[in-house]
Motif scaffolding. Structure first.
Motif: not given
Lengths: 264, 287, 287
Positions: A166-185
């Protein structure tokens, strides 16, 4: 390490997850016809669709294969028979990572060739005003691969901590999503417009998160490949260096955690 | 130098809600080279925990251990060991042959030697025919044989087998016993855990009994069996053909036999009556 | 038991599906096109959600608009009157979102130029969008060419138009655009300017719906020019302006009655300027 790497590769190629995801590659056949819907940029659209499809496939592969690779060994009790061999845990983790990385490289090579074919078809049917710059396309592919290899390292680190998938898969997906918006935020929080609305605490938290979360936006060279805009060489070098250091940190942490892990 | 030397090995697990479980309480045990030692204990006694500590799968809380003089904390300690996990599972997307090649390379074997040894163990364990099939398609007994094959492959000096006979049919058990006896003949050290006393009686030189994380007894098998002798069953045939069976204590045995011979009766058989290994084991673990 | 349940469920489902699917598909088809443009979340949300797929997300928005526009145009039988300009603000919003996701997307600029000017009369909005695009597509002569036309024809800002046409000429390497600029930079050349522009657009249009809309407009302007030429001949001959289009037809200066493809009827303004009740837009007619 080489041994584990080869076994990892073999395992992936015989894995149903991989086979299912690769079925998506059939979509390359439809790219030329889908791109012809464009009014003024058929070739550009075929490049867009090809790179996006590759990106999407690599994302799925890195999340699902990276996230389940260690977990499955432990869950199916392969770890007893493998980790009791005279192998260091570090070579096991590195072997796994390198196997996955090599696999990503092979996949993006194959998919890259497929997309070249699709783009070539589109550009002969509807010659572009600006010819495709194949070098930029190659660069975009290389950096996309690096990006997802880094994501594999994230997945690997998460799976050394976790006992479930659970953690590896969803954690990775969240990291991916966060990585896309971290610059904007980050930019928003530090903009004068946000000065009143954002508390200093939140500002600091966002700053910390910004430096912590991998910044994957720099690896995206799609625009350069699609519209033939030359990328900034200095930026490319920095991005490559960022990839190396960040991946090294992730792998170091993974080995450290996995060394302490007990196979009960 | 001992094949296996365990000094004060202890392991405490952290359980849920901050409770701790002391799985091993300071085990001391040495196994000689060329010796077969049965590691006997009921389920949950700490057999697997001890073995996993030895194989570097879990790290002991206190104490130390060496295999052929090499500290178990290093990966090198495992180079001269063949280990069979309990209910083993192997990469099931590989074939038996591929898996053995993988294991052999992990032990630093290469080229001709590796392929020759692969062929030998595959044939020995009757896996030659299905060697190209994926392990995924194997029966449980076949998987156990793959496990034995990967143990034997690099011809190590020390064998650590965790419940090698559990879940096997009689043919499989016989095969395992034969292999262990063969290793014994070749002067290898075998350390195997089991909860079946019969296995120990048939193949072991020594037995170590563990319960609740503590070693209860370590002794030679024949000593244990000898100690348990309770008397002899004597069958004596009378002149009219009737057979009398008597149980006599050791001290009276000589007298009973000479009396019978003097009376012209024939002695059909004399059997020692002793507590079995099982009874001995049950005594120790307190049932 | 469970087989019965499965059979019953399957049968009931199939019958139900058969009963529902036809009306459902009919309902979906009959849904007004305006509704089909659908709701699109704000650009900020889209930008975050599309992570590294911004280009595809942008292209998808353009296609959404294009499909919508295609249904709008495709619904008419040939030669019929278009009965509504569609959801212009909605289309404009989506196109603006598209270029924020991918500032290089030429389809978005191209299409926005079409609908924002002729249909929505948002000339300045169109030019702002084109200015935005020019910052990115620095090689593209189409954008300044569009902006130049908008400035000259709609905004009557000839200075600005000349600047844009210069830029287009430099980028394309065609001196044509510079001469084009000087030739048409006056009120009287307006119709010729529009016809030249529209003719070029029809020739380069690839998409059927877009091509059709430009063709429609081109034929309207060709009619205007026919009337203008007749009007000018009339004035040269008679020394005064004609009162009406009908007068031109009756006096033989116009061979046939001019037809406004937008469904309006042409008339002459007090200064002799040709106008139409449709205002060259869809759906404004039929008073």
């Amino acid at each position: 390490m080489l041994n584990i790497m080869m076994v990892t590769l073999k395992g992936i190629f015989r894995d149903r997850v991989f086979q299912g995801i690769m079925a998506l590659a059939v979509l390359f056949l439809f790219i030329p016809s889908a791109a012809s819907l464009s009014m003024r940029q058929v070739t550009e659209l075929s490049v867009t669709l090809s790179l996006s499809l590759i990106s999407f496939i690599l994302l799925l592969l890195s999340v699902f294969l990276g996230g389940t690779s260690l977990w499955r060994d432990i869950e199916r009790r392969y770890s007893y028979s493998v980790l009791s061999l005279p192998l260091r845990r570090s070579s096991y983790v590195l072997g796994r990572f390198l196997g996955l990385a090599l696999f990503m490289l092979l996949t993006s090579t194959v998919l890259g060739l497929a997309s070249c074919a699709a783009i070539a078809v589109s550009s002969t049917l509807y010659p572009a005003e600006r010819p495709v710059v194949w070098g930029f396309l190659l660069l975009a592919l290389v950096y996309a691969t690096l990006k997802y290899v880094l994501l594999v390292a994230v997945a690997l680190l998460l799976s050394t901590v976790s006992t479930s998938f659970f953690l590896p898969i969803f954690g990775t997906i969240c990291t991916y999503l966060a990585s896309g918006i971290s610059q904007q935020v980050y930019e928003y929080v530090h903009s004068p417009a946000a000065a009143q609305a954002v508390s200093p605490m939140l500002k600091q938290a966002v700053t910390v998160a910004y430096y912590l979360i991998p910044n994957l936006a720099g690896f995206d060279l799609k625009l350069n490949a699609i519209y033939g805009v030359a990328p900034n060489p200095g930026g490319l070098a920095l991005t490559a260096a960022y990839f190396l250091t960040y991946t090294a940190i992730l792998l170091g942490a993974s080995i450290l955690v996995f060394n302490r892990r007990e196979m009960k | 130098m001992y094949a296996l030397e365990i000094r004060g090995l202890g392991k405490t697990f952290r359980g849920k809600k901050l409770r701790t479980v002391e799985a091993l309480k300071g085990i001391d045990l040495c196994v000689e080279q060329g010796e077969v030692l049965g590691f006997l204990g009921p389920n949950g006694a700490g057999k697997s925990t001890t073995i996993k500590c030895l194989m570097g799968l879990i790290r002991p809380t206190v104490g130390s251990a060496t295999i052929l003089g090499r500290d178990i904390a290093s990966a090198e300690a495992r180079t001269s060991v063949g280990y069979l996990p309990e209910n083993p599972a192997f990469y099931d997307y590989l074939s038996a042959e591929e898996y053995l090649l993988f294991v052999g390379r992990a032990f630093g074997m290469q080229g001709d030697l590796l392929s020759r040894r692969c062929e030998e163990v595959l044939k020995q364990l009757e896996l030659w025919e299905p060697r190209r099939r994926l392990i995924r398609t194997y029966s449980k007994g076949m998987v156990q044989r793959v496990g034995l094959a990967q143990v034997l492959l690099h011809d190590p000096e020390v064998y650590i087998l965790d419940e090698p006979m559990s879940g096997l049919d009689p043919i499989g058990r016989a095969l395992v016993k034969e292999i262990v006896l063969d290793l014994k003949r070749r002067g290898k050290c075998v350390f195997f855990s089991t909860h079946i006393t019969d296995d120990v009686e048939k193949v072991c030189d020594r037995v170590a009994v563990i319960n609740h994380g503590e070693l209860k007894v370590v002794d030679r098998v024949e000593n244990i069996l000898m100690r348990g002798t309770e008397g002899y069953a004597v069958s004596i045939a009378a002149a009219d053909g009737s057979v009398e069976e008597r149980v006599v204590a050791e001290a009276q045995l000589q007298g009973v036999i000479s009396d019978a011979v003097a009376a012209g009766r024939s002695i059909l058989k004399v059997e020692p009556r002793r507590k079995s290994m099982e009874a001995f084991f049950l005594d120790i673990v307190g049932h | 038991m469970s087989r019965h349940v499965a059979t019953i469920l399957l049968l009931a489902g199939l019958i139900g599906y058969g009963a529902v699917i036809v009306p459902f598909a009919g309902y979906m088809r009959a849904k007004p096109v305006e509704e089909k443009l659908g709701y699109v979340p704000s650009v900020k949300v889209l930008k975050s959600l599309s992570v590294d797929q911004k280009e595809v997300a942008g292209a998808a928005l353009v296609f959404k608009v294009l499909m919508y526009y295609g249904t709008l145009m495709g619904d008419l039988p040939k030669g019929a009157i278009v009965n509504g300009p569609g959801d212009l603000p909605g289309m404009s919003r989506l196109l603006h979102a598209a270029v924020q996701l991918d500032p290089y997307n030429m389809d978005a600029y191209y299409f926005a130029q079409g609908i924002l000017t002729w249909d929505a009369h948002q000339y300045q909005v169109a030019n702002n969008l084109l200015d935005y695009g020019m910052k990115y597509r620095t090689w593209d002569w189409f954008l300044p060419f569009f902006a130049g036309f908008n400035s000259a024809y709609f905004l009557k800002d000839y200075k600005k138009a000349a600047h844009y046409y210069d830029l287009a000429g430099d980028l394309s390497g065609e001196p044509l655009y510079k001469s084009l600029a000087s030739r048409y930079m006056q009120e009287s050349g307006e119709t010729d300017l529009a016809i030249a522009y529209l003719g070029g657009m029809v020739k380069t249009a690839k998409n059927e719906a877009v091509k059709k809309s430009y063709q429609l407009r081109l034929s309207a302007f060709q009619e205007v020019r026919r009337i203008e030429q007749a009007r000018d001949r009339f004035r040269a001959d008679k020394g005064s302006l004609p009162i009406s289009v009908e007068q031109l037809v009756q006096s033989g200066y116009l061979k046939s009655v001019p037809v406004d493809p937008y469904g309006g009827s042409f008339y002459l303004g007090p200064d002799g300027k040709v106008a139409t009740t449709s205002k060259f837009a869809l759906g404004v007619t039929k008073k």
